[in-house]
Design a protein around this motif. Structure first.
Motif, PDB file in Angstrom:
ATOM      1  N   LEU A 267      -4.642   7.908  17.795  1.00 12.52           N
ATOM      2  CA  LEU A 267      -3.697   6.981  17.078  1.00 12.52           C
ATOM      3  C   LEU A 267      -2.576   6.252  17.875  1.00 12.52           C
ATOM      4  N   THR A 268      -1.941   6.911  18.862  1.00 12.05           N
ATOM      5  CA  THR A 268      -0.991   6.168  19.517  1.00 12.05           C
ATOM      6  C   THR A 268      -1.411   5.258  20.478  1.00 12.05           C
ATOM      7  N   THR A 269      -2.828   5.702  20.998  1.00 12.01           N
ATOM      8  CA  THR A 269      -3.229   4.881  22.238  1.00 12.01           C
ATOM      9  C   THR A 269      -3.789   3.603  21.455  1.00 12.01           C
ATOM     10  N   LEU A 270      -4.385   3.748  20.374  1.00 10.77           N
ATOM     11  CA  LEU A 270      -4.767   2.675  19.710  1.00 10.77           C
ATOM     12  C   LEU A 270      -3.790   1.555  19.220  1.00 10.77           C
ATOM     13  N   LEU A 271      -2.877   2.237  18.518  1.00 11.21           N
ATOM     14  CA  LEU A 271      -1.545   1.345  18.360  1.00 11.21           C
ATOM     15  C   LEU A 271      -0.990   0.598  19.722  1.00 11.21           C
ATOM     16  N   LEU A 272      -1.115   1.311  20.483  1.00 10.60           N
ATOM     17  CA  LEU A 272      -0.324   0.701  21.712  1.00 10.60           C
ATOM     18  C   LEU A 272      -1.221  -0.572  22.288  1.00 10.60           C
ATOM     19  N   MET A 273      -2.453  -0.340  22.294  1.00 12.29           N
ATOM     20  CA  MET A 273      -3.392  -1.243  22.655  1.00 12.29           C
ATOM     21  C   MET A 273      -3.358  -2.675  21.854  1.00 12.29           C
ATOM     22  N   VAL A 274      -3.275  -2.353  20.459  1.00 13.98           N
ATOM     23  CA  VAL A 274      -3.053  -3.810  19.607  1.00 13.98           C
ATOM     24  C   VAL A 274      -1.617  -4.149  19.869  1.00 13.98           C
ATOM     25  N   ALA A 275      -0.818  -3.432  19.751  1.00 14.92           N
ATOM     26  CA  ALA A 275       0.596  -3.909  19.881  1.00 14.92           C
ATOM     27  C   ALA A 275       0.810  -4.559  21.224  1.00 14.92           C
ATOM     28  N   GLY A 276       0.352  -4.250  22.420  1.00 16.46           N
ATOM     29  CA  GLY A 276       0.357  -4.875  23.407  1.00 16.46           C
ATOM     30  C   GLY A 276      -0.274  -6.203  23.426  1.00 16.46           C
ATOM     31  N   MET A 277      -1.568  -6.172  22.978  1.00 19.38           N
ATOM     32  CA  MET A 277      -2.579  -7.519  22.718  1.00 19.38           C
ATOM     33  C   MET A 277      -1.761  -8.589  22.010  1.00 19.38           C
ATOM     34  N   VAL A 278      -0.875  -8.215  20.755  1.00 20.31           N
ATOM     35  CA  VAL A 278      -0.328  -9.071  19.957  1.00 20.31           C
ATOM     36  C   VAL A 278       0.997  -9.625  20.706  1.00 20.31           C
ATOM     37  N   LEU A 279       1.494  -8.772  21.275  1.00 17.79           N
ATOM     38  CA  LEU A 279       2.718  -9.176  22.048  1.00 17.79           C
ATOM     39  C   LEU A 279       2.411 -10.263  23.246  1.00 17.79           C
ATOM     40  N   TYR A 280       1.546 -10.092  23.937  1.00 22.04           N
ATOM     41  CA  TYR A 280       1.067 -10.754  25.009  1.00 22.04           C
ATOM     42  C   TYR A 280       0.466 -12.188  24.465  1.00 22.04           C
ATOM     43  N   ILE A 281      -0.317 -12.204  23.476  1.00 22.27           N
ATOM     44  CA  ILE A 281      -0.717 -13.284  22.786  1.00 22.27           C
ATOM     45  C   ILE A 281       0.702 -14.199  22.233  1.00 22.27           C
ATOM     46  N   ILE A 282       1.591 -13.536  21.972  1.00 21.66           N
ATOM     47  CA  ILE A 282       2.890 -14.445  21.454  1.00 21.66           C
ATOM     48  C   ILE A 282       3.603 -14.732  22.690  1.00 21.66           C
ATOM     49  N   LEU A 283       3.738 -14.011  23.778  1.00 22.22           N
ATOM     50  CA  LEU A 283       4.524 -14.572  24.713  1.00 22.22           C
ATOM     51  C   LEU A 283       3.873 -15.336  25.956  1.00 22.22           C
ATOM     52  N   SER A 321       2.517 -11.740  38.935  1.00 26.58           N
ATOM     53  CA  SER A 321       3.957 -12.164  38.987  1.00 26.58           C
ATOM     54  C   SER A 321       4.229 -13.624  38.430  1.00 26.58           C
ATOM     55  N   GLU A 322       3.225 -14.244  37.820  1.00 27.11           N
ATOM     56  CA  GLU A 322       3.166 -15.532  37.131  1.00 27.11           C
ATOM     57  C   GLU A 322       3.588 -15.042  35.472  1.00 27.11           C
ATOM     58  N   LEU A 323       3.499 -13.999  35.025  1.00 30.98           N
ATOM     59  CA  LEU A 323       4.093 -13.673  33.714  1.00 30.98           C
ATOM     60  C   LEU A 323       5.399 -13.837  33.625  1.00 30.98           C
ATOM     61  N   HIS A 324       5.683 -14.451  32.047  1.00 30.94           N
ATOM     62  CA  HIS A 324       6.962 -14.568  31.757  1.00 30.94           C
ATOM     63  C   HIS A 324       7.857 -13.199  32.045  1.00 30.94           C
ATOM     64  N   GLY A 325       9.219 -13.250  32.155  1.00 28.72           N
ATOM     65  CA  GLY A 325       9.863 -12.018  32.180  1.00 28.72           C
ATOM     66  C   GLY A 325      10.022 -11.354  30.918  1.00 28.72           C
ATOM     67  N   SER A 326       9.706 -11.827  29.921  1.00 25.77           N
ATOM     68  CA  SER A 326       9.770 -10.967  28.522  1.00 25.77           C
ATOM     69  C   SER A 326       8.332 -10.464  28.740  1.00 25.77           C
ATOM     70  N   SER A 327       7.156 -10.836  29.424  1.00 23.90           N
ATOM     71  CA  SER A 327       5.875 -10.249  29.382  1.00 23.90           C
ATOM     72  C   SER A 327       6.107  -9.034  30.523  1.00 23.90           C
ATOM     73  N   LEU A 328       6.725  -9.253  31.504  1.00 21.93           N
ATOM     74  CA  LEU A 328       6.713  -8.074  32.581  1.00 21.93           C
ATOM     75  C   LEU A 328       7.811  -7.013  31.924  1.00 21.93           C
ATOM     76  N   LEU A 329       8.592  -7.293  30.984  1.00 24.85           N
ATOM     77  CA  LEU A 329       9.233  -6.129  30.285  1.00 24.85           C
ATOM     78  C   LEU A 329       8.288  -5.369  29.611  1.00 24.85           C
ATOM     79  N   VAL A 330       7.515  -6.033  28.746  1.00 25.12           N
ATOM     80  CA  VAL A 330       6.556  -5.214  27.724  1.00 25.12           C
ATOM     81  C   VAL A 330       5.596  -4.582  28.743  1.00 25.12           C
ATOM     82  N   SER A 331       5.107  -5.300  29.936  1.00 23.90           N
ATOM     83  CA  SER A 331       4.244  -4.376  30.688  1.00 23.90           C
ATOM     84  C   SER A 331       5.000  -3.050  31.376  1.00 23.90           C
ATOM     85  N   ASP A 332       6.268  -3.278  31.746  1.00 24.47           N
ATOM     86  CA  ASP A 332       6.951  -2.147  32.086  1.00 24.47           C
ATOM     87  C   ASP A 332       6.883  -0.890  31.015  1.00 24.47           C
ATOM     88  N   MET A 333       7.200  -1.368  29.803  1.00 26.22           N
ATOM     89  CA  MET A 333       7.148  -0.244  28.695  1.00 26.22           C
ATOM     90  C   MET A 333       5.879   0.399  28.544  1.00 26.22           C
TER      91      MET A 333
END
Length: 480
Positions: A267-283, A321-333
């Motif tokens: 459950l947690t893996t699938l939620l993180l996959m979808v959440a990450g995808m949505v955030l990258y699309i938005i950012l 390195s070309e990702l926005h700073g917000s996307s880098l922070l999402v990636s960090d998490m």
């Protein structure tokens, strides 16, 4: 009669020598299985450091610098994927074979590896080896004393688990390689290179390492959804963890019988996959250096690919390195969270995050205990989860401060690469390859801390746990 006596004594001398070796190893592991496992892991790193430094390992037949050989050995055995040399061109055929063998050894896991070595030495799976393997599926078994929660894998099933580890690793890598091989032939790759690269890619995907045999990286396949999809399948299965794969092997048709660990991981893996995808699309939809020039379907797929890979896979179709700073922070998490327990992925693990959220929900609702899927989770698991997060955050903070002081690089790039090292992800902003020797050693230590695991390391430092037979007076400090 004399000949019969000599024949009788010869096997005795052989068994006596064999017995002395076995007893020495058994005595070494007696005080703490976790310490023995860490020792085995360290010995492997030193061995591969020596092998990588040999002239036969480099394409130019020259000696590789000690710090580069050490970093590569740690990255390979810790299945991280970071490198200080060009992995596609620096190593010879022998060196690439070492990389392939090393990531498969490292992907098995610290304690499971030690258990398999114990089986090879004693030719049977003894109680201590069973305990070591069981602790890899559930780190709380490392501690002295009873474990209250239901285990993902019971002690009596550990022999079958070890067999599942080996069989599943070989089977999944073979399936992914079979998916990649014909596709590479269609793309015009030579037969020999297609065979080797498909096997190499499949191993890097399942072990969540992310090394690339091509100097161009994934650029030739950045628009090949079949190729990238096969890599995602390998990374996803590797990041679930062997207890989850074992549960699938026993009864994938009956999810009701799955343990809480399996359900939380999925459950947690699938939620993180979808959440990450949505955030990258938005950012990133308006970033011309990443997804800005793609249509909607390509943006969704590439965002999903990046979401899967940032949690430990290590492959990338874009310049991180070309990702926005917000996307880098999402990636960090996402990297810091990592994959499942007892998996080839790194990080603090998805079940650790799930336990923390369950504790927060229980506290908000005024419940005394945490509950999930109709089961109660004991509070000692919460203490363990908090310890893992705290030690992980401390490791990242210390390493980041040191790298910042050494390189004076931007904080977002330093933090990204340090978390990638700790979480054994393998993605990089390009900072790691330009590190001086002192920075290389710090990053290698960070990778080692991340892969060995904070729970295992803490248990190794404490040879025993004292039992306290009394309770002190209670007093509540103010929190928040």
């Amino acid at each position: 009669m004399r000949a019969q006596g000599l024949q009788a004594r010869a096997p005795h001398r052989a068994m006596s020598w064999y017995g002395r070796v076995r007893d020495a190893i058994d005595g070494l592991a007696r005080s703490s299985p976790a310490r023995f496992a860490i020792l085995v892991f360290t010995a492997l790193i030193l061995l591969f450091t020596l092998l990588f430094s040999l002239p036969i390992s480099s394409a130019t037949r020259t000696v590789t610098n000690l710090h580069d050989a050490l970093f590569t050995a740690v990255s390979v055995i810790c299945v991280t994927g970071l490198s200080t040399v060009d992995m596609a061109t620096h190593w010879s055929g022998f060196g690439n074979s070492l990389v392939f063998i090393g990531v498969n050894i490292g992907g098995i896991g610290v304690l499971t590896l030690a258990s398999i070595l114990g089986m090879a030495i004693s030719r049977r799976l003894g109680l201590r080896a069973r305990l070591m393997a069981a602790s890899d599926t559930n780190p709380s078994r490392i501690h002295v004393g009873p474990v209250n929660e239901g285990q993902a894998v019971r002690l009596g099933e550990v022999g079958n688990l070890l067999l599942t580890v080996i069989v599943s690793a070989l089977a999944i890598e073979a399936i992914v390689a079979a998916m990649l091989f014909p596709r590479m032939l269609i793309d015009g790759v030579a037969l020999g290179d297609a065979l080797w690269h498909s096997v190499y890619y499949s191993a890097m995907a399942f072990t969540n390492t992310g090394f690339n045999p091509n100097a161009q990286g994934l650029t030739p396949f950045e628009n090949d959804y079949w190729f990238l999809g096969a890599l995602m399948i390998g990374v996803f299965l590797g990041s679930l963890g062997f207890p989850v794969i074992y549960a699938f092997a026993r009864g994938w048709r009956n999810p009701r019988r799955w343990s809480v660990h399996v359900k939380l991981t999925l459950l947690t893996t699938l939620l993180l996959m979808v959440a990450g995808m949505v955030l990258y699309i938005i950012l990133e939809f308006d970033n011309p250096e990443t997804f800005g020039d793609l249509d909607a379907s390509d943006t969704v797929f590439q965002s999903l690919f990046l979401s899967v890979m940032t949690r430990s896979g290590g492959f990338s179709t874009i310049d991180v390195s070309e990702l926005h700073g917000s996307s880098l922070l999402v990636s960090d998490m996402l990297m810091f969270i990592g994959g499942g327990s007892a998996s080839t992925g790194g990080g603090i693990k998805v079940t650790t995050l799930a336990v923390l959220f369950l504790a927060a929900f229980a506290e908000a609702r005024g419940k005394v205990s945490m509950e999930a899927f109709g089961r109660r989770i004991p509070r000692d698991i919460l203490r363990l989860a908090v310890s893992v997060v705290l030690w992980g955050a401390t490791t990242v903070a210390v390493a980041s401060i040191l790298i910042l002081q050494i390189t004076h690089a931007p904080l977002d790039h330093v933090l990204f690469d340090v978390i990638s090292a700790f979480a054994t992800c393998g993605l990089s902003t390009g900072l790691t390859q330009d590190l001086p020797p002192s920075g290389v050693i710090i990053m290698a230590a960070t990778m080692f801390m991340g892969r060995v695991g904070t729970v295992t390391l803490a248990a190794a430092l404490a040879a025993s746990t004292s039992r306290q037979l009394f309770k002190r007076p209670e007093e509540r400090p103010i929190v928040g």
